[in-house]
Design an enzyme around this catalytic site. Structure first.
Site, PDB file in Angstrom:
ATOM      1  N   LYS A  74       4.904  -2.871   8.143  1.00 27.61           N
ATOM      2  CA  LYS A  74       5.972  -2.118   7.492  1.00 27.61           C
ATOM      3  C   LYS A  74       7.238  -2.944   7.519  1.00 27.61           C
ATOM      4  O   LYS A  74       7.698  -3.368   8.581  1.00 27.61           O
ATOM      5  CB  LYS A  74       6.191  -0.811   8.254  1.00 27.61           C
ATOM      6  CG  LYS A  74       7.271   0.072   7.696  1.00 27.61           C
ATOM      7  CD  LYS A  74       7.075   1.436   8.321  1.00 27.61           C
ATOM      8  CE  LYS A  74       8.186   2.402   7.986  1.00 27.61           C
ATOM      9  NZ  LYS A  74       7.976   3.650   8.721  1.00 27.61           N
ATOM     10  N   GLY A  86      10.776   2.232   4.507  1.00 27.49           N
ATOM     11  CA  GLY A  86      10.430   0.861   4.181  1.00 27.49           C
ATOM     12  C   GLY A  86       9.125   0.754   3.427  1.00 27.49           C
ATOM     13  O   GLY A  86       8.454   1.742   3.163  1.00 27.49           O
ATOM     14  N   LYS A  87       8.803  -0.488   3.045  1.00 29.01           N
ATOM     15  CA  LYS A  87       7.557  -0.708   2.318  1.00 29.01           C
ATOM     16  C   LYS A  87       6.438  -1.072   3.291  1.00 29.01           C
ATOM     17  O   LYS A  87       6.678  -1.732   4.291  1.00 29.01           O
ATOM     18  CB  LYS A  87       7.715  -1.880   1.347  1.00 29.01           C
ATOM     19  CG  LYS A  87       8.535  -1.560   0.120  1.00 29.01           C
ATOM     20  CD  LYS A  87       8.519  -2.785  -0.793  1.00 29.01           C
ATOM     21  CE  LYS A  87       9.182  -2.495  -2.120  1.00 29.01           C
ATOM     22  NZ  LYS A  87       9.148  -3.676  -2.995  1.00 29.01           N
ATOM     23  N   VAL A  88       5.226  -0.670   2.949  1.00 30.16           N
ATOM     24  CA  VAL A  88       4.095  -0.951   3.842  1.00 30.16           C
ATOM     25  C   VAL A  88       3.056  -1.813   3.112  1.00 30.16           C
ATOM     26  O   VAL A  88       2.715  -1.540   1.966  1.00 30.16           O
ATOM     27  CB  VAL A  88       3.443   0.361   4.324  1.00 30.16           C
ATOM     28  CG1 VAL A  88       2.375   0.053   5.352  1.00 30.16           C
ATOM     29  CG2 VAL A  88       4.486   1.293   4.902  1.00 30.16           C
ATOM     30  N   GLY A  94       7.495   4.042   1.954  1.00 29.03           N
ATOM     31  CA  GLY A  94       7.891   5.247   2.692  1.00 29.03           C
ATOM     32  C   GLY A  94       9.390   5.437   2.650  1.00 29.03           C
ATOM     33  O   GLY A  94      10.098   4.712   1.959  1.00 29.03           O
ATOM     34  N   SER A  95       9.851   6.429   3.390  1.00 33.88           N
ATOM     35  CA  SER A  95      11.279   6.714   3.360  1.00 33.88           C
ATOM     36  C   SER A  95      12.066   5.624   4.069  1.00 33.88           C
ATOM     37  O   SER A  95      13.254   5.465   3.849  1.00 33.88           O
ATOM     38  CB  SER A  95      11.545   8.060   4.020  1.00 33.88           C
ATOM     39  OG  SER A  95      10.994   8.060   5.312  1.00 33.88           O
ATOM     40  N   ILE A 149       0.820  -1.218   0.000  1.00 32.72           N
ATOM     41  CA  ILE A 149       0.000   0.000   0.000  1.00 32.72           C
ATOM     42  C   ILE A 149       0.849   1.261   0.000  1.00 32.72           C
ATOM     43  O   ILE A 149       0.328   2.358  -0.140  1.00 32.72           O
ATOM     44  CB  ILE A 149      -1.014   0.043   1.171  1.00 32.72           C
ATOM     45  CG1 ILE A 149      -0.329  -0.272   2.492  1.00 32.72           C
ATOM     46  CG2 ILE A 149      -2.184  -0.877   0.908  1.00 32.72           C
ATOM     47  CD1 ILE A 149      -1.262  -0.176   3.683  1.00 32.72           C
ATOM     48  N   GLY A 150       2.135   1.113   0.131  1.00 33.12           N
ATOM     49  CA  GLY A 150       2.929   2.336   0.099  1.00 33.12           C
ATOM     50  C   GLY A 150       4.396   2.040   0.294  1.00 33.12           C
ATOM     51  O   GLY A 150       4.769   0.990   0.820  1.00 33.12           O
ATOM     52  N   ASP A 190       9.715  15.051  10.461  1.00 33.52           N
ATOM     53  CA  ASP A 190       9.343  14.809   9.065  1.00 33.52           C
ATOM     54  C   ASP A 190       7.816  14.902   8.919  1.00 33.52           C
ATOM     55  O   ASP A 190       7.187  14.051   8.311  1.00 33.52           O
ATOM     56  CB  ASP A 190       9.876  13.451   8.597  1.00 33.52           C
ATOM     57  CG  ASP A 190       9.945  13.364   7.074  1.00 33.52           C
ATOM     58  OD1 ASP A 190       9.798  14.421   6.403  1.00 33.52           O
ATOM     59  OD2 ASP A 190      10.137  12.250   6.542  1.00 33.52           O
TER      60      ASP A 190
END
Ligand SMILES: *[C@@H]1O[C@H](CO)[C@@H](O)[C@H](O)[C@H]1NC(C)=O
Ligand SMILES: *[C@@H]1O[C@H](CO)[C@@H](O)[C@H](O)[C@H]1NC(C)=O
Ligand SMILES: *[C@@H]1O[C@H](CO)[C@@H](O)[C@H](O)[C@H]1NC(C)=O
Length: 971
Positions: free
Chosen positions: A706, A689-691, A686-687, A683-684, A803
């Site tokens: 994640k 890791g993958k989710v 990120g900076s 689903i995404g 962030d």
């Protein structure tokens, strides 16, 4: 029996309806029905009552002979709701004019029954849906559907409405596609408005057969190809708007046939070649905009004898040669922008002859010579920017005292001479930029009387003499640059009265005497540079009070002990080159220093520093204990990923199947499930890791998992576990568990059905409406603010997220905001210690400006980033977009629109704003602007932000209370 009754009724109805007065009853009913579908906050329709003649209704007109309704005109009456299909019952209607309201819904196809309709104008509403085919309305002369949200295919049927005189379809959300060929059949058309409606392809040749056309407006589309020679056939044109398209090729000479042309704007395309000299014969021209193209060559001399030209903008091209000498001589020229070309020669001397010139921009060219004397009496001037040319000579005397000028930028030229004392009369001047010229002489005391001055740049010139104490009277000044001159004498202590000063640079002069201790009164000062002078005496300890983020006192003759806070902030390099300055021994033990140590008894100060160091070690020790403890606990709970987990083995993730599981919330799931993530459920990314989404087998809903990049694993896991593990707040994403083994590291997090805020802001539901209306956006703003405020003020030690951005604010199924991604977060206590500890993190567009020159992280960095998120919510724009300009961001873009109410309203997201909420949106915009103040200490705390946002709650009932409220962004 019943049947004959019915027949009778029908018969009677027809009979009676032969008499118009009774038929009116039906028209009244239709209008009452029409009214019912509308919300009318100002009660304009109060006179629309049953059993009254519709001819008495406000906004309704009737045929005097037949008594039938022929016109409805309700322009700008704040009406919302939808247009009722009952409108189709008004058989005699010739004119339906409902522009500038808040009407929604679609255009009823029943309008096709109004066969007499000549005028249909619903421009400037919120109508949506696909357009019904109205080609039966053969008598239509004016059809204006522009500035709505109509979608679907571009209506090709308009080509059949051959009586049309005016056609407006622009600013809608039609599917991408070409301009229909058959539009060319509209031979009576004088006004064609197709701006901003996703049109592609070339302009069809048939368009140039519309001989009556006076306005051709197809700007803000994706039209390609070149402007064909047949444009010359449209000899009635007085307005061509084709800016912001993809036009290429050269301009055809035939343009010169359009002798009635008054406005020509083809800026922001990729047109090349030269301007045909014949264009100079367009003697009716008022506005000529060709900026941002690839033009080269000269400006035709014919521009010099135009009598109506008021605006001339050719910036960002490759034009060269001299500007026609007579430009502006015969016309009331108001604004001229020649910037970023290769023009040479002198400025046209008659430009301000008619005393109407307000804007003169000629940045980055090769202009040379002196400013024409006549510019010294151009009293209308507001903005004058000629930086980066080869201009020289003295400035005409009167120029220094122009009464309306706000900005004068003469930087990076070879100007000489001094600043005249008459500058005291420059009543509107707020920015005077003279950097990098050969200006000389003393600064007149009278400069202190320019009370609106905000920026004064005198740097890199040959100014000499003393700095006048009168500069202390500049109450508005925020930037004072006097570096690289030959100023001598002492620094006047009166300067400290400039209470808004943010930057003070007096470097590289010959200033002597001591640093005034009054400088501790600079409450807003951010950077102070006194380096390269002959200053003596000690560094006032009181300067420690300042919240500086940059300091330089190097290369002077200062002596004594350096206040330790100043040194920890500026480091050695801020003080080197002062042989007699030294540093306290205990201070030095914090960081390496090459400065000499003062041999004297250590005072309270150093004890304080010692305490700080002890605290640092305590924290580090504490962290080790916590992490170690966590690992122990998790080791005790370790479980195996079952070998039977096919997927995992297939992917060859190694043999090490030992996972440590750390649970933070009560949650039932199997480690096996976590191990078998499916790429389809990504689903995404990120900076850190993958989710993935993971639907739990035990029916307890979904979680997000994640998978952390290997290289960051330790850092990220530590940060996320440590922070999220201890936090419980409804606006902060829950961490359920954490799985660690050699090969893979997983965090199991709360699953957010609506993804992140950035996605949601840019998602549309059907019909082009944005997914988030203002009420939802407001709720998200408050939720996110509460989450961050909790981190800053309610957990101990405080957490700085570092962030904050719209992609890190997640939305659950009820659009409740949750702050996520603590991969780079820091506990506030470790953020002050040395620069090695904190690397520059954050995301472009969200990073607070002070991060450019300091690595000191404070909670105010989060406040800034949150301010950017608020701007996204209010404007619907992205933090960085091309049209803000190179290197510019949303904060800059918004601040350029805050000068007056009109402009300010323009920044509000057009897709959600309506009259009843615009004042509410302005309130949140105000919060956003204080959050994004350049100076960290002018930003509010998150606690204050929450309070301000709650005060900005939209009032559903305040439909018209805010109407006359002034928008004063700058008070
Ligand atoms: C326009 O009129 C032509 C002929 O008069 C007809 O063939 C065509 O179908 C019409 N187009 C539309 C979209 O109504
Ligand atoms: C429609 O109405 C608006 C508002 O009165 C007006 O400005 C516009 O010119 C009208 N459109 C046409 C095509 O006349
Ligand atoms: C038009 O807008 C309304 C309300 O804003 C919405 O409910 C409707 O679904 C939209 N219709 C279309 C066809 O997009």
């Amino acid at each position: 029996m019943a049947r004959s009754h019915l027949m009778l009724a029908v018969f009677l109805y027809f009979c009676l309806c032969m008499l118009p007065s009774l038929c009116q009853n039906e028209e009244t009913q239709a209008l009452i029905e029409f009214k019912k579908q509308l919300t009318d906050p100002f009660k304009y329709l109060a006179s629309w009552k049953d059993f009254e003649s519709p001819c008495q209704f406000f906004g309704v007109s009737c045929d005097p002979k037949t008594g039938m309704v022929i016109g409805i005109s309700l322009d700008n009456k704040s009406l919302s709701g939808e247009i009722s299909p009952s409108i189709g019952k008004l058989k005699s209607l010739t004119s339906l004019v409902l522009p500038s309201n808040l009407l929604a819904g679609s255009l009823p196809s029943e309008l096709n029954n109004c066969v007499n309709l000549r005028v249909l104008n619903v421009t400037g509403n919120n109508m949506n849906g696909t357009l019904p085919d109205l080609s039966k309305l053969k008598r239509l002369q004016i059809l204006d559907l522009s500035i709505n949200y109509f979608s679907g295919a571009f209506p090709a049927w308009v080509g059949n409405l051959t009586s049309l005189v005016s056609l407006g379809l622009g600013d809608n959300e039609f599917d991408e596609g070409g301009i229909p060929q058959n539009l060319g059949s509209l031979r009576n058309l004088t006004w064609l408005y197709l701006a901003g409606s996703h049109l592609t392809g070339e302009i069809p040749e048939s368009i140039f057969e519309m001989k009556a056309l006076q306005t051709l407006d197809i700007c803000r589309n994706k039209i390609s190809g070149n402007l064909p020679t047949s444009i010359g056939k449209l000899s009635n044109l007085n307005k061509i708007e084709l800016f912001l398209n993809n036009l290429t090729g050269e301009l055809p000479v035939e343009l010169a046939n359009l002798t009635l042309l008054e406005e020509f704007d083809i800026s922001s395309n990729q047109i090349s070649g030269t301007l045909p000299p014949e264009i100079g014969n367009l003697k009716s021209l008022k506005i000529f905009h060709v900026y941002k193209n690839n033009f080269s060559g000269k400006i035709p001399s014919g521009f010099g004898d135009m009598h109506h030209l008021i605006a001339f903008s050719v910036y960002k091209n490759n034009f060269s040669g001299e500007i026609p000498e007579n430009l502006g001589r015969f016309s009331p020229m108001n604004s001229i922008d020649m910037s970023e070309n290769k023009f040479t020669g002198r400025f046209p001397k008659y430009l301000c002859r008619r005393k109407s010139l307000q804007f003169f921009l000629a940045v980055e060219n090769n202009f040379s010579g002196e400013l024409p004397d006549s510019y010294g009496s151009c009293e209308s001037l507001v903005r004058f920017r000629v930086c980066q040319n080869n201009l020289s000579g003295k400035i005409p005397d009167g120029f220094w005292s122009l009464p309306n000028v706000k900005m004068i930028d003469l930087s990076n030229n070879h100007f000489s001479g001094g600043i005249s004392t008459i500058i005291r009369s420059a009543a509107s001047l707020s920015q005077l930029i003279l950097s990098n010229n050969r200006f000389s002489g003393e600064i007149p005391n009278e400069l202190g009387q320019v009370s609106g001055l905000e920026k004064l740049y005198l740097d890199k010139n040959e100014f000499s003499g003393r700095i006048p104490a009168e500069l202390g009277d500049l109450k508005q000044i925020s930037s004072l640059h006097m570096e690289d001159n030959s100023f001598s004498g002492p620094i006047p202590s009166e300067l400290a009265r400039c209470s808004r000063l943010v930057e003070l640079d007096l470097a590289s002069n010959s200033l002597s005497g001591s640093i005034p201790s009054s400088f501790s009164m600079f409450l807003s000062l951010n950077s102070l540079n006194l380096s390269g002078n002959k200053l003596t005496g000690s560094v006032p300890t009181s300067l420690e009070k300042l919240k500086l983020s940059s300091i330089d006192m190097s290369n002077n003759q200062l002596s004594g002990i350096i206040p330790s806070d100043l040194w920890t902030m500026g480091g050695d390099k801020a003080f080197i080159g002062n042989n007699r300055l030294c540093i306290d021994e205990s201070t030095r033990s914090i960081m390496k220093s090459d400065l000499s140590v003062c041999y004297q008894k250590t005072g309270d100060k150093s004890n304080f520093m010692k305490r700080r160091i002890v605290l640092f070690y305590l924290i580090v020790f504490g962290l080790i204990v916590v992490i170690g403890g966590l690992m122990l606990v998790s080791y005790a709970n370790f479980r195996h990923c079952e070998p039977s987990l096919g997927k995992k083995d297939e992917k060859g993730k190694g043999d090490d199947s030992k996972f440590r599981l750390e649970s933070f919330h009560l949650m039932e799931f199997d480690v096996d499930e976590i191990c078998s993530l499916d790429e389809d459920n990504l689903i995404g990314t990120g900076s850190t890791g993958k989710v993935y989404r993971l639907d739990l087998k035990k029916g307890s809903g979904s979680v997000a998992v994640k998978k952390i990049w290997k290289k960051d694993a330790v850092k990220v896991l530590t940060a996320e576990m440590e922070i999220l593990g201890m936090i419980r707040h409804r606006n902060i994403l829950k961490l359920y568990a954490c799985l660690i083994n050699e090969g893979s590291n997983f965090l199991v997090l709360e699953y957010m059905a609506n993804g992140n805020l950035f996605q949601a802001l840019h998602r549309q539901i059907k019909g082009g409406k944005p997914e988030l209306d203002w009420h939802q956006r407001y709720k998200i703003a408050v939720g996110a603010a509460k989450g961050i405020s909790y981190l800053h003020h309610d957990v101990s030690p405080a957490v700085i997220h570092r962030d904050i951005k719209s992609t890190n604010i997640l939305l659950d199924e009820d659009y409740e905001a949750k702050i996520a991604d603590f991969g780079v977060a820091r506990l506030a206590e470790d953020s002050n210690i040395g620069s090695g500890f904190s690397s520059l993190t954050g995301t472009h567009g969200y990073i607070a400006p002070e991060m450019a020159y300091t690595l000191k992280i404070t909670d105010k960095c989060d406040v800034y980033s949150f301010g950017v998120v608020l701007l996204e919510l209010v404007t619907g724009r992205k933090p960085v977009e091309d049209d803000y300009g190179e290197g510019k961001d949303i904060v800059y873009w918004v601040t350029t629109h805050l000068n007056n109410k009109e402009e300010t309203f323009k920044v509000l997201d057009r897709k959600v704003v309506s009259e009843d909420i615009q004042e509410d949106m302005i309130k949140v915009l105000k919060v956003a602007t204080v959050c994004t103040s350049k100076l960290p200490n002018l930003r509010p705390s998150m606690k204050e932000v929450v309070k301000m946002l709650i005060d900005a709650q939209p009032h559903k009932s305040s439909v018209h209370t805010g109407k006359n409220e002034k928008v004063d962004m700058y008070t």
